[in-house]
Design a protein around this motif. Sequence first.
Motif, PDB file in Angstrom:
ATOM      1  N   SER A  73       0.795  -1.226   0.000  1.00 43.41           N
ATOM      2  CA  SER A  73       0.000   0.000   0.000  1.00 43.41           C
ATOM      3  C   SER A  73       0.826   1.274   0.000  1.00 43.41           C
ATOM      4  O   SER A  73       0.277   2.355  -0.238  1.00 43.41           O
ATOM      5  N   THR A  97      -3.650  -2.723 -10.223  1.00 41.97           N
ATOM      6  CA  THR A  97      -4.328  -3.955 -10.643  1.00 41.97           C
ATOM      7  C   THR A  97      -3.360  -5.105 -10.817  1.00 41.97           C
ATOM      8  O   THR A  97      -3.653  -6.243 -10.424  1.00 41.97           O
ATOM      9  N   PHE A 100      -2.701  -7.297  -7.864  1.00 44.74           N
ATOM     10  CA  PHE A 100      -3.749  -8.253  -7.488  1.00 44.74           C
ATOM     11  C   PHE A 100      -3.837  -9.419  -8.468  1.00 44.74           C
ATOM     12  O   PHE A 100      -4.263 -10.510  -8.090  1.00 44.74           O
ATOM     13  N   ALA A 295     -13.501  -6.619  -0.388  1.00 44.97           N
ATOM     14  CA  ALA A 295     -12.146  -6.340  -0.892  1.00 44.97           C
ATOM     15  C   ALA A 295     -12.127  -5.110  -1.781  1.00 44.97           C
ATOM     16  O   ALA A 295     -11.131  -4.368  -1.818  1.00 44.97           O
ATOM     17  N   TYR A 299      -9.189  -2.406  -0.443  1.00 46.40           N
ATOM     18  CA  TYR A 299      -7.968  -2.047  -1.156  1.00 46.40           C
ATOM     19  C   TYR A 299      -8.054  -0.702  -1.869  1.00 46.40           C
ATOM     20  O   TYR A 299      -7.025  -0.107  -2.187  1.00 46.40           O
ATOM     21  N   THR A 300      -9.270  -0.221  -2.115  1.00 46.22           N
ATOM     22  CA  THR A 300      -9.352   1.146  -2.640  1.00 46.22           C
ATOM     23  C   THR A 300      -9.079   2.151  -1.523  1.00 46.22           C
ATOM     24  O   THR A 300      -8.437   3.186  -1.749  1.00 46.22           O
ATOM     25  N   ASN A 303      -5.187   2.030  -0.837  1.00 45.11           N
ATOM     26  CA  ASN A 303      -4.357   2.556  -1.919  1.00 45.11           C
ATOM     27  C   ASN A 303      -4.669   4.002  -2.297  1.00 45.11           C
ATOM     28  O   ASN A 303      -3.832   4.673  -2.913  1.00 45.11           O
ATOM     29  N   ASN A 389     -13.935  -6.936   7.278  1.00 46.62           N
ATOM     30  CA  ASN A 389     -12.925  -7.837   6.715  1.00 46.62           C
ATOM     31  C   ASN A 389     -12.284  -8.704   7.785  1.00 46.62           C
ATOM     32  O   ASN A 389     -11.978  -9.875   7.551  1.00 46.62           O
ATOM     33  N   ASN A 418     -10.231 -11.304  -4.139  1.00 47.64           N
ATOM     34  CA  ASN A 418      -9.388 -10.231  -4.653  1.00 47.64           C
ATOM     35  C   ASN A 418      -9.686  -9.857  -6.096  1.00 47.64           C
ATOM     36  O   ASN A 418      -9.107  -8.882  -6.600  1.00 47.64           O
ATOM     37  N   SER A 421     -10.840  -6.579  -5.640  1.00 49.59           N
ATOM     38  CA  SER A 421      -9.776  -5.574  -5.565  1.00 49.59           C
ATOM     39  C   SER A 421      -9.381  -5.107  -6.958  1.00 49.59           C
ATOM     40  O   SER A 421      -9.169  -3.902  -7.187  1.00 49.59           O
TER      41      SER A 421
END
Length: 510
Positions: A73, A97, A100, A295, A299-300, A303, A389, A418, A421
Motif C-alpha cells: 500500500s 491492478t 492483485f 475487498a 484495497y481502494t 491505496n 474484513n 481479490n 480488488s
Amino acid sequence: MSDTHASPSPTGIKAESLTDDYHGSAVATTAAAAPEAPVEYTKEEETRLVRKIDLVVVPILMFLYLLSFLDRSNIGNARIEGLIDDVGITDYSSILTIFFVGYVIGEVPASLILKRTSPTFWLSTLTLLWGIVSVIMAFVPNQASLYAVRFFLGVSESGLFPGSVFVFSLYYPRHQRHYRTALLLSGAAVSGAFGGILAYGLAKLGGKGGLAAWQYIFLLEGLVTVVAGALGYWLVPNYPQRSKTFSAREKAIIAHRMAEDADAVDNEPFNWHGVRAAFRDPYVYLMGLLFHGFAFALYTISNFMPAIIKELGYTSAQAQLLTVPPYAFAFLVTMSTAHLSFLARKRLVFIILAALLAIVGYVVQITSPTVGGKYTAVFITAAGVYAGNALLLSLPSENVSGQTKRATALAMQIMFGNTGSIIGVQLYRTPLGSLKNTNYRISHGLAIVWLGIGIGAASALWILLDRENKRRDREVQRKSDEEGKSAEQLQSVEEKRLLGDRRLDWRYQI
C-alpha cells in the motif's frame, strides 16, 4: 468447561507422533499404535498455555502482515511524493491492478506449498522474497518495469495471510480463531497509520543521496521486511507437534484442545482429496463472494486514502499525516467489534452491520458539502471496512474441517475475493471514463454497490448454514433414537476424518 480435563489424546496422535525427518515433501506423521495416555490439566494451566501461544504465534504473524500491507500500500504514499512524474506512470490504477493479478494467481499454489513444507520455512521465505522485490521497486526506471515488479510483489505476498490464518487453525479451537484473525487484519490498519507517519518522515530525505522521496519509501520499508524475513526462520511458529518452543506436555494439551473441538491437529499430510473437496464446496464460494464485496472497499481505501485526503485541499505532507487518525480509529473499532462478536458467538450479523457502517461513511463522503464532513466520513468508512474484513476472513478457518481442505479454502476465499480488488482499483479513477468523478464520488457509489454484494453473500451464508445446522440436529436426533448412540458415536473416527465439515457432529459458526 470443568476445572480439570481428562481424556485420551486424539486418535492416532501422540505428543511425539511426528517424525523428525523432513525432506521438503508432505509433513510425515506416524500413528501411535500404543495405548494413549489421558491428558489431564487444570483450567489455570490451559489459560497459561493460551497466553503462551498468543505470545509465540500472534505477534510475529501480525508484524509480518503489517509489513506486507505496508509494502503493497505504500505506493499510495509514494504516488503523492513524485512517483507518477518520475517514472512516467500514465495509468496508476492498472499499476495497482497488476499486483492483485499476481496475488490471485499465487494464492492456491502458495497454500499448497505451505501444506507440503512448514509455516516456519514457507512464510519466512515469502517475506524475504517480497522484501527483496520491495527494495527493487525503489529503482524502477519506467512504467513497464514497475508493472513487472508489482506483479511479482503480488505473487510473493499471496501466501502470507491465508498461511497465517491456517497456522491459527492449528493452535486455537474454532471459537478462538476469529479474534486472532482480527488481530492479524488489524495489522493492516496499524500499517496504514504507521505508513502515513513513516512516509511523512521519509519524504524529508527526498533529494539526499541522489534518491527521491518515493524511492526512500520503497527502499527503507523494503529493507525492514528483508530483515524480518531472515529473522522469521527462527521466529515464525511451526506445526505445534514440531515446535521447539512448547514442551511435550504443552503439545499434548494443544492436541487435546483441538480434538475436543472436533478438529484434527497435525496428523493429516497433504492430499488431493482435500483440495477437490474445497473446490466442490458451495459455501467456500460464498465466502469468496463475501470477501469480493469487501475487498473492493478494503484495497481502494488502502491505496487511495492519501489521494482522497489530498483532493480535499491539503498538501502532500498534510495528507500523509491525516491518514493516521482514520486508520487508528479503524483499529479500535475492528478490535471492539471482534470482542463483541466473540462474546455473542456471532459472526455474520456483525459483518453485515460493519458493511452498513461503511456504507454510511461512503454516503457522507458523497453528500457532505464540507471538507470536515468528508474527512470525518473517511473515519466511518475505514472503521466499517476493516471491521467487516477482520471477521469474514476468519470464516474458512472456523467452518472448514480437514487441514488440506481448510488451507485450500482459505486461499480460494482470498483468490476469488481479490477479483473485487482488481475491479475496485480500476474504478477509482479521476476522471472515470467520460465522468468527472470529483472527489471520487462515483467511485464511492460503486463501493456501496460492492458492499451490497457482500451483504447479500453474508445473508445467504447465514440462511444456508443455519438451515444445515438444524438439518444435522434433526438427523442426529433421528439416528440416535434409532440406534441408541450419542452424536459422537454415530460415525467412526475414520468416517469423520473423511467427511470433515460434512460430518453429523460438525456445526457451522454463523
